[in-house]
Design a protein around this motif. Structure first.
Motif, PDB file in Angstrom:
ATOM      1  N   ASP A  86     -19.968  17.345 -20.015  1.00 58.60           N
ATOM      2  CA  ASP A  86     -20.223  16.261 -20.969  1.00 58.60           C
ATOM      3  C   ASP A  86     -19.144  15.192 -20.887  1.00 58.60           C
ATOM      4  OD1 ASP A  86     -22.561  17.267 -22.136  1.00 58.60           O
ATOM      5  OD2 ASP A  86     -21.412  18.629 -23.410  1.00 58.60           O
ATOM      6  N   PHE A  87     -19.567  13.936 -20.693  1.00 56.00           N
ATOM      7  CA  PHE A  87     -18.614  12.821 -20.787  1.00 56.00           C
ATOM      8  C   PHE A  87     -19.359  11.528 -21.094  1.00 56.00           C
ATOM      9  CE2 PHE A  87     -19.636  13.197 -16.250  1.00 56.00           C
ATOM     10  CZ  PHE A  87     -19.904  11.888 -15.866  1.00 56.00           C
ATOM     11  N   ASP A  88     -18.587  10.558 -21.549  1.00 54.23           N
ATOM     12  CA  ASP A  88     -19.119   9.230 -21.861  1.00 54.23           C
ATOM     13  C   ASP A  88     -18.961   8.373 -20.607  1.00 54.23           C
ATOM     14  OD1 ASP A  88     -19.326   6.494 -22.658  1.00 54.23           O
ATOM     15  OD2 ASP A  88     -18.916   7.066 -24.742  1.00 54.23           O
ATOM     16  N   LYS A  89     -20.074   8.045 -19.964  1.00 54.94           N
ATOM     17  CA  LYS A  89     -20.046   7.333 -18.689  1.00 54.94           C
ATOM     18  C   LYS A  89     -19.346   5.970 -18.815  1.00 54.94           C
ATOM     19  CE  LYS A  89     -23.233   5.217 -15.358  1.00 54.94           C
ATOM     20  NZ  LYS A  89     -22.994   3.818 -15.804  1.00 54.94           N
ATOM     21  N   ASP A  90     -19.696   5.206 -19.843  1.00 54.92           N
ATOM     22  CA  ASP A  90     -19.122   3.864 -19.984  1.00 54.92           C
ATOM     23  C   ASP A  90     -17.613   3.925 -20.223  1.00 54.92           C
ATOM     24  OD1 ASP A  90     -21.597   2.724 -19.644  1.00 54.92           O
ATOM     25  OD2 ASP A  90     -22.037   2.628 -21.793  1.00 54.92           O
ATOM     26  N   LYS A  91     -17.198   4.885 -21.066  1.00 54.78           N
ATOM     27  CA  LYS A  91     -15.771   4.984 -21.366  1.00 54.78           C
ATOM     28  C   LYS A  91     -14.982   5.463 -20.153  1.00 54.78           C
ATOM     29  CE  LYS A  91     -15.591   3.828 -25.784  1.00 54.78           C
ATOM     30  NZ  LYS A  91     -16.978   3.393 -25.968  1.00 54.78           N
ATOM     31  N   LEU A  92     -15.539   6.428 -19.393  1.00 50.65           N
ATOM     32  CA  LEU A  92     -14.812   6.906 -18.208  1.00 50.65           C
ATOM     33  C   LEU A  92     -14.811   5.869 -17.094  1.00 50.65           C
ATOM     34  CD1 LEU A  92     -15.293  10.730 -17.673  1.00 50.65           C
ATOM     35  CD2 LEU A  92     -13.557   9.478 -18.929  1.00 50.65           C
ATOM     36  N   GLU A  93     -15.828   5.012 -17.046  1.00 54.38           N
ATOM     37  CA  GLU A  93     -15.787   3.889 -16.100  1.00 54.38           C
ATOM     38  C   GLU A  93     -14.585   3.004 -16.403  1.00 54.38           C
ATOM     39  OE1 GLU A  93     -19.376   1.648 -16.132  1.00 54.38           O
ATOM     40  OE2 GLU A  93     -20.450   3.026 -14.812  1.00 54.38           O
ATOM     41  N   GLN A  94     -14.326   2.830 -17.677  1.00 53.36           N
ATOM     42  CA  GLN A  94     -13.164   2.037 -18.101  1.00 53.36           C
ATOM     43  C   GLN A  94     -11.871   2.719 -17.658  1.00 53.36           C
ATOM     44  OE1 GLN A  94     -13.427   1.144 -22.251  1.00 53.36           O
ATOM     45  NE2 GLN A  94     -11.627  -0.168 -22.278  1.00 53.36           N
ATOM     46  N   VAL A  95     -11.814   4.053 -17.784  1.00 54.97           N
ATOM     47  CA  VAL A  95     -10.627   4.812 -17.383  1.00 54.97           C
ATOM     48  C   VAL A  95     -10.384   4.686 -15.882  1.00 54.97           C
ATOM     49  CG1 VAL A  95      -9.684   7.145 -17.108  1.00 54.97           C
ATOM     50  CG2 VAL A  95     -10.713   6.457 -19.281  1.00 54.97           C
ATOM     51  N   ILE A  96     -11.391   5.036 -15.093  1.00 52.97           N
ATOM     52  CA  ILE A  96     -11.234   5.009 -13.629  1.00 52.97           C
ATOM     53  C   ILE A  96     -10.984   3.591 -13.144  1.00 52.97           C
ATOM     54  CG2 ILE A  96     -12.334   5.541 -11.422  1.00 52.97           C
ATOM     55  CD1 ILE A  96     -11.519   7.984 -13.135  1.00 52.97           C
ATOM     56  N   GLY A  97     -11.703   2.637 -13.737  1.00 52.89           N
ATOM     57  CA  GLY A  97     -11.508   1.241 -13.345  1.00 52.89           C
ATOM     58  C   GLY A  97     -10.095   0.774 -13.623  1.00 52.89           C
ATOM     59  N   ASN A  98      -9.550   1.170 -14.774  1.00 42.93           N
ATOM     60  CA  ASN A  98      -8.193   0.756 -15.128  1.00 42.93           C
ATOM     61  C   ASN A  98      -7.165   1.392 -14.203  1.00 42.93           C
ATOM     62  OD1 ASN A  98      -5.529   1.072 -16.708  1.00 42.93           O
ATOM     63  ND2 ASN A  98      -6.641  -0.468 -17.903  1.00 42.93           N
ATOM     64  N   LEU A  99      -7.304   2.702 -13.947  1.00 49.90           N
ATOM     65  CA  LEU A  99      -6.323   3.393 -13.102  1.00 49.90           C
ATOM     66  C   LEU A  99      -6.385   2.903 -11.664  1.00 49.90           C
ATOM     67  CD1 LEU A  99      -6.652   7.016 -14.538  1.00 49.90           C
ATOM     68  CD2 LEU A  99      -4.817   5.383 -14.935  1.00 49.90           C
ATOM     69  N   LEU A 100      -7.607   2.668 -11.159  1.00 48.62           N
ATOM     70  CA  LEU A 100      -7.720   2.132  -9.792  1.00 48.62           C
ATOM     71  C   LEU A 100      -7.208   0.699  -9.735  1.00 48.62           C
ATOM     72  CD1 LEU A 100     -11.141   3.476  -8.441  1.00 48.62           C
ATOM     73  CD2 LEU A 100      -8.860   3.916  -7.538  1.00 48.62           C
ATOM     74  N   SER A 101      -7.511  -0.070 -10.769  1.00 49.91           N
ATOM     75  CA  SER A 101      -7.024  -1.451 -10.815  1.00 49.91           C
ATOM     76  C   SER A 101      -5.501  -1.482 -10.784  1.00 49.91           C
ATOM     77  CB  SER A 101      -7.544  -2.135 -12.075  1.00 49.91           C
ATOM     78  OG  SER A 101      -6.967  -3.417 -12.229  1.00 49.91           O
ATOM     79  N   ASN A 102      -4.862  -0.573 -11.539  1.00 45.77           N
ATOM     80  CA  ASN A 102      -3.402  -0.498 -11.521  1.00 45.77           C
ATOM     81  C   ASN A 102      -2.874  -0.097 -10.159  1.00 45.77           C
ATOM     82  OD1 ASN A 102      -3.092  -1.297 -14.148  1.00 45.77           O
ATOM     83  ND2 ASN A 102      -2.719   0.744 -14.980  1.00 45.77           N
ATOM     84  N   ALA A 103      -3.542   0.891  -9.536  1.00 47.82           N
ATOM     85  CA  ALA A 103      -3.108   1.336  -8.210  1.00 47.82           C
ATOM     86  C   ALA A 103      -3.174   0.193  -7.211  1.00 47.82           C
ATOM     87  CB  ALA A 103      -3.979   2.500  -7.749  1.00 47.82           C
ATOM     88  N   ILE A 104      -4.244  -0.575  -7.304  1.00 50.25           N
ATOM     89  CA  ILE A 104      -4.401  -1.729  -6.404  1.00 50.25           C
ATOM     90  C   ILE A 104      -3.390  -2.816  -6.746  1.00 50.25           C
ATOM     91  CG2 ILE A 104      -5.981  -3.598  -5.768  1.00 50.25           C
ATOM     92  CD1 ILE A 104      -8.277  -1.524  -6.359  1.00 50.25           C
ATOM     93  N   LYS A 105      -3.240  -3.062  -8.031  1.00 44.33           N
ATOM     94  CA  LYS A 105      -2.396  -4.154  -8.511  1.00 44.33           C
ATOM     95  C   LYS A 105      -0.930  -3.963  -8.130  1.00 44.33           C
ATOM     96  CE  LYS A 105      -3.255  -5.304 -12.716  1.00 44.33           C
ATOM     97  NZ  LYS A 105      -3.297  -5.278 -14.206  1.00 44.33           N
ATOM     98  N   TYR A 106      -0.439  -2.718  -8.241  1.00 43.18           N
ATOM     99  CA  TYR A 106       0.983  -2.474  -8.031  1.00 43.18           C
ATOM    100  C   TYR A 106       1.315  -1.906  -6.653  1.00 43.18           C
ATOM    101  CZ  TYR A 106       1.265  -3.405 -13.001  1.00 43.18           C
ATOM    102  OH  TYR A 106       1.180  -4.007 -14.232  1.00 43.18           O
ATOM    103  N   SER A 107       0.316  -1.881  -5.755  1.00 43.77           N
ATOM    104  CA  SER A 107       0.552  -1.421  -4.383  1.00 43.77           C
ATOM    105  C   SER A 107       0.567  -2.616  -3.430  1.00 43.77           C
ATOM    106  CB  SER A 107      -0.547  -0.441  -3.948  1.00 43.77           C
ATOM    107  OG  SER A 107      -0.491   0.728  -4.728  1.00 43.77           O
ATOM    108  N   GLN A 108       1.287  -2.450  -2.358  1.00 45.93           N
ATOM    109  CA  GLN A 108       1.371  -3.512  -1.364  1.00 45.93           C
ATOM    110  C   GLN A 108       0.068  -3.608  -0.561  1.00 45.93           C
ATOM    111  OE1 GLN A 108       3.734  -5.642  -1.173  1.00 45.93           O
ATOM    112  NE2 GLN A 108       5.299  -4.664  -2.465  1.00 45.93           N
ATOM    113  N   PRO A 109      -0.221  -4.788   0.000  1.00 45.55           N
ATOM    114  CA  PRO A 109      -1.385  -4.899   0.890  1.00 45.55           C
ATOM    115  C   PRO A 109      -1.300  -3.880   2.028  1.00 45.55           C
ATOM    116  CG  PRO A 109      -0.511  -7.070   0.352  1.00 45.55           C
ATOM    117  CD  PRO A 109       0.472  -6.068  -0.199  1.00 45.55           C
ATOM    118  N   ASN A 110      -2.478  -3.468   2.524  1.00 43.82           N
ATOM    119  CA  ASN A 110      -2.601  -2.512   3.639  1.00 43.82           C
ATOM    120  C   ASN A 110      -2.169  -1.095   3.264  1.00 43.82           C
ATOM    121  OD1 ASN A 110      -3.421  -4.523   5.676  1.00 43.82           O
ATOM    122  ND2 ASN A 110      -1.337  -5.300   5.406  1.00 43.82           N
ATOM    123  N   SER A 111      -2.054  -0.804   1.973  1.00 47.48           N
ATOM    124  CA  SER A 111      -1.676   0.546   1.557  1.00 47.48           C
ATOM    125  C   SER A 111      -2.920   1.397   1.306  1.00 47.48           C
ATOM    126  CB  SER A 111      -0.793   0.497   0.308  1.00 47.48           C
ATOM    127  OG  SER A 111      -1.477  -0.145  -0.748  1.00 47.48           O
TER     128      SER A 111
END
Length: 393
Positions: free
Chosen positions: A279-304
């Motif tokens: 059981d999980f809330d799809k919309d809320k977990l999309e927000q979670v994964i989107g935020n964590l991936l966005s941070n990973a992309i945002k704070y990582s160097q290009p080509n990483s």
């Protein structure tokens, strides 16, 4: 401060008379009920009180050296909680009454006394002592409780003031961040409305694309603030349904891949071959994964390289988002899930941050009865670990 006796046998009684037979008589009368000490002078009695916790004192008035009233005057100064009873003849009544009025003596008993009456008076004195001491201890406990409460109020007030300062600071930042995209969208809208025919079709599409992108950014920022407002007001809710977590993650990752490609980054998805249904809330977990991936992309160097690793152990589902970014210093890790907190780590592509995303992520995970933790090392990267159905969330 004198101690409080638990029962009669714990009470300490001191009797004083310069006539030995009188003290012996008093000792015999009370020894079965109380711990009885005896003295034949005021000075001897003071020495006994210096070494013993005396609760009630019975003293004769007429004694060589210190009279009973003089003795009790000293006792009042040094042992203010001790109850004081005086034995006196009728000739000394006025002096005793004066002593009672000054608080030096609690009660007086005339000689010769009636044993039953003296029993009652002594018992009453011990009860009075017990009540006074109990009240004093209650008052002390109340004062300590009030002091503790006042300190907690002061501490909470300081925390709220700090939170408000942070909130006001980031409201200003967000207001600034909203003004820019809205201003850009308005500028391109005005260009289209006032001078539409002087631009080519491709330029029209470019302007509309910019307007759409700026509006989307503004809406996302507003949604973030609405979410944090719900969290702080305690009305944050989730809608749980049984779903395939692996299929969900694949779609969530696809939504972030375009952002990663813009910085020439790759996302690798590692997961079990079988479905993971819970059981999980799809919309809320999309927000979670989107935020964590966005941070990973945002704070990582290009080509990483970014990894999402899903595993299952004893019924618990673990999801790790691993990046090769700049990392977060150890002294800042404890506060990254706090609202309005940002770290000193800077985005590699000048992306914006409100300091609210991870606070919302943590709240969503906890609403799923899950747990999120973070590990990081400066210069090597950061790993966020989400656990669902944890044994000790």
């Amino acid at each position: 401060m004198n101690s409080i006796a638990v029962n009669e046998n714990d009470y300490n009684l001191l009797v004083i008379d310069d006539e030995i037979e009188v003290t012996k008589s008093l000792v015999r009368q009370f020894r079965r009920k109380y711990n009885v000490f005896a003295a034949t002078s005021g000075q001897e009695a003071l020495n006994i009180m210096d070494n013993n916790d005396i609760h009630v004192v019975i003293s004769d008035q007429r004694m060589p050296g210190l009279t009973g009233v003089e003795f009790f005057s000293k006792v009042k100064e040094k042992y203010r909680d001790t109850l004081r009873l005086i034995l006196t003849g009728y000739s000394d009544i006025q002096a005793v009454i004066n002593a009672i009025n000054k608080g030096q003596v609690y009660r007086y008993v005339t000689k010769p006394w009636i044993p039953n009456e003296l029993d009652s008076i002594v018992k009453e004195a011990f009860e009075k002592y017990r009540l006074v001491m109990n009240n004093r201890m209650l008052m002390k406990s109340l004062e300590e409780a009030n002091a503790t409460l006042e300190e907690k109020v002061r501490q909470r007030t300081r925390e709220l003031e700090e939170i408000n300062l942070q909130k006001n600071k980031y409201i200003g930042i967000v207001a600034h961040d909203l003004r820019n995209p809205i201003g850009v969208a308005k500028s391109f809208s005005v260009l289209l409305l006032e001078d539409y025919d002087n631009y080519s079709k491709n330029e029209h599409l470019e302007f509309i694309g910019i307007i759409s992108e700026r509006c989307s950014y503004s809406l996302n920022l507003m949604h973030t603030f609405l979410d944090i407002s719900k969290i702080e007001s305690g009305i944050f809710e989730i809608d749980l349904h049984k779903q395939n977590y692996i299929s969900f993650l694949k779609k969530a990752i696809e939504q972030s891949e375009m952002l990663a490609k813009g910085k020439e980054q790759t996302i690798e998805f590692l997961h079990p071959d079988h479905e993971l249904i819970f059981d999980f809330d799809k919309d809320k977990l999309e927000q979670v994964i989107g935020n964590l991936l966005s941070n990973a992309i945002k704070y990582s160097q290009p080509n990483s390289h970014i990894i999402i690793d899903v595993s299952e152990e004893n019924g618990s589902v673990f999801t790790k988002i691993i990046d090769q970014g700049q990392g977060i210093s150890q002294h800042e890790l404890d506060k990254i899930f706090n609202p309005y907190e940002t770290t000193s780590t800077k985005a590699t592509g000048n992306e914006k941050s409100t300091g609210l995303g991870l606070a919302i992520v943590k709240k969503i995970i906890e609403a799923h009865q899950g747990k999120i933790t973070v590990e990081s090392e400066v210069g090597k990267g950061t790993t966020f670990t989400i656990c669902f159905n944890c044994k000790n969330p």
